[in-house]
Design an enzyme around this catalytic site. Structure first.
Site, short mmCIF file in Angstrom:
data_model
loop_
_atom_site.label_atom_id
_atom_site.label_comp_id
_atom_site.label_asym_id
_atom_site.label_seq_id
_atom_site.Cartn_x
_atom_site.Cartn_y
_atom_site.Cartn_z
N LYS A 114 -11.48 -2.48 -7.76
CA LYS A 114 -9.82 -1.71 -8.76
C LYS A 114 -9.77 -2.75 -10.14
CE LYS A 114 -6.39 -0.15 -6.02
NZ LYS A 114 -4.93 -0.73 -5.60
N LYS A 206 -11.59 10.97 -2.64
CA LYS A 206 -10.56 11.08 -1.36
C LYS A 206 -9.39 10.83 -2.25
CE LYS A 206 -8.60 6.32 -0.52
NZ LYS A 206 -8.39 5.10 0.09
N LYS A 209 -3.34 10.15 -5.90
CA LYS A 209 -2.37 10.69 -6.41
C LYS A 209 -3.03 10.12 -7.95
CE LYS A 209 -1.28 5.61 -6.07
NZ LYS A 209 -0.74 4.87 -4.34
#
Ligand code: TRP
Length: 343
Positions: A114, A206, A209
């Site tokens: 991240k 994956k 969103k």
């Protein structure tokens, strides 16, 4: 010392919920209500480790709570609440910040992913994220946590924190009347084969969103037409469907779409391929679209009703927080005594 079998899990309100959240997490939470004490949290404090517009944070918090209930979590059985209403999470996470070692935290792959190139400019909270997650779990002395593979390292860290706390404070823990461990060594719960839902546009990534292409992700609140359109446009390949699950090897998109069909219908891959093997995508995709709509539309309808009634949602979340606090507070009182805080 035996611990009550208790399950805790949480989802971050940082985007609209999608099929991956449903099949990989929420749906798997439901049967645990009948075998364990269960707490299902909306981890809003985790969400703000990266910037969230406050109005979005609220909307997504309600959306997750609504999805839990619409998917079959019963607020009479499970404790459903948002993390920030139980301030003991923050308090225990501070203590865990002082138990966990910098070296442990620096090894967390999710942080490295991240933060990326930008590690000097991410929040301190993002670095401490796993310590707050350990506090979520151990505040309730949860013995099991249903999560996907991407959270395994955080669960390991949770066990390391529990072990170090149990060890560093063994004398105080004993003086308080505990025979040995204060915190349990929490297990990662496998609740059957996990469905890892992949992007409809790239079967190696994956479902997410934050995907650039908006047809790659089926959202839990998509309407029937949108779901059907996304499935119709999903990337597939030129070959007909194989006769058995082995035939899916090396065909990431086919594996994903057949996997979604199997998960939505609670059937095995081989069973689904027994029906569709040898047939083309023109036969399979409409069947998948119908199935997805049949499963998701009632849930979406109930979610829409619930998010439209904020006063009902507020009542449910407040009640959940009260019940969570009733478990958390006695533990937190003991923790304060164990570490030597005067009250
Ligand atoms: N980190 C988890 C995720 O991103 C969310 C989470 C926060 C969680 N606290 C938790 C999951 C405690 C399980 C238990 O998916």
């Amino acid at each position: 010392m035996t611990f009550t079998p208790r399950v805790f899990s949480g989802i971050k309100p940082s985007g609209d919920l999608h099929l991956g959240n449903y099949l990989g997490a929420i749906r798997r939470f439901v049967p645990l209500q009948d075998t364990h004490e269960t707490l299902y949290c909306v981890v809003d404090m985790h969400a703000i480790t990266v910037w969230q517009a406050p109005e979005d944070l609220k909307r997504w918090t309600y959306e997750i709570a609504a999805a839990y209930i619409a998917s079959g979590l019963d607020p009479g059985k499970s404790i459903i609440f948002n993390q920030s209403q139980v301030m003991e999470h923050a308090e225990l996470s501070w203590i865990f910040n002082c138990v966990a070692r910098m070296g442990w935290m620096e090894r967390m792959t999710q942080f490295k992913d991240k933060a990326g190139e930008n590690s000097e400019n991410v929040s301190l909270g993002l670095f401490a994220y796993p310590s707050l997650m350990a506090a979520d779990i151990l505040l309730y002395k949860a013995t099991g946590v249903p999560v996907g593979d991407d959270q395994k390292q955080h669960l390991e860290l949770t066990r390391d924190i529990a072990k170090k706390f149990n060890h560093d404070f063994r004398k105080q823990i004993k003086d308080l009347g505990f025979e040995e461990e204060f915190f349990p060594i929490t297990e990662t719960l496998a609740t059957g084969p996990a469905m890892r839902v992949k992007s409809l546009k790239d079967g190696t990534r994956k479902m997410s969103k934050s995907d650039a292409s908006d047809t790659s992700t089926i959202y839990m609140m998509d309407d029937a037409g949108t779901i059907a359109r996304k499935i119709k446009r999903a990337t597939s390949d030129a070959a007909p469907l194989p006769e058995t699950a082995q035939g899916l090897a090396g065909r990431a998109e086919a594996e994903n779409l057949v996997g979604i069909f199997a998960a939505l219908s609670n059937r095995s891959l081989d069973d689904v391929l027994g029906e569709f093997g040898g047939r083309g995508w023109g036969a399979f995709k409409p069947a998948l679209a119908d199935l997805a709509v049949a499963v998701l539309a009632p849930i979406a309808g109930e979610m829409a009703r619930l998010v439209g009634d904020r006063s009902e949602m507020d009542t449910i979340l407040r009640d959940g927080a009260d019940r969570a606090r009733a478990i958390a507070q006695p533990t937190m009182d003991q923790v304060r005594r164990i570490v030597g805080f005067i009250r």
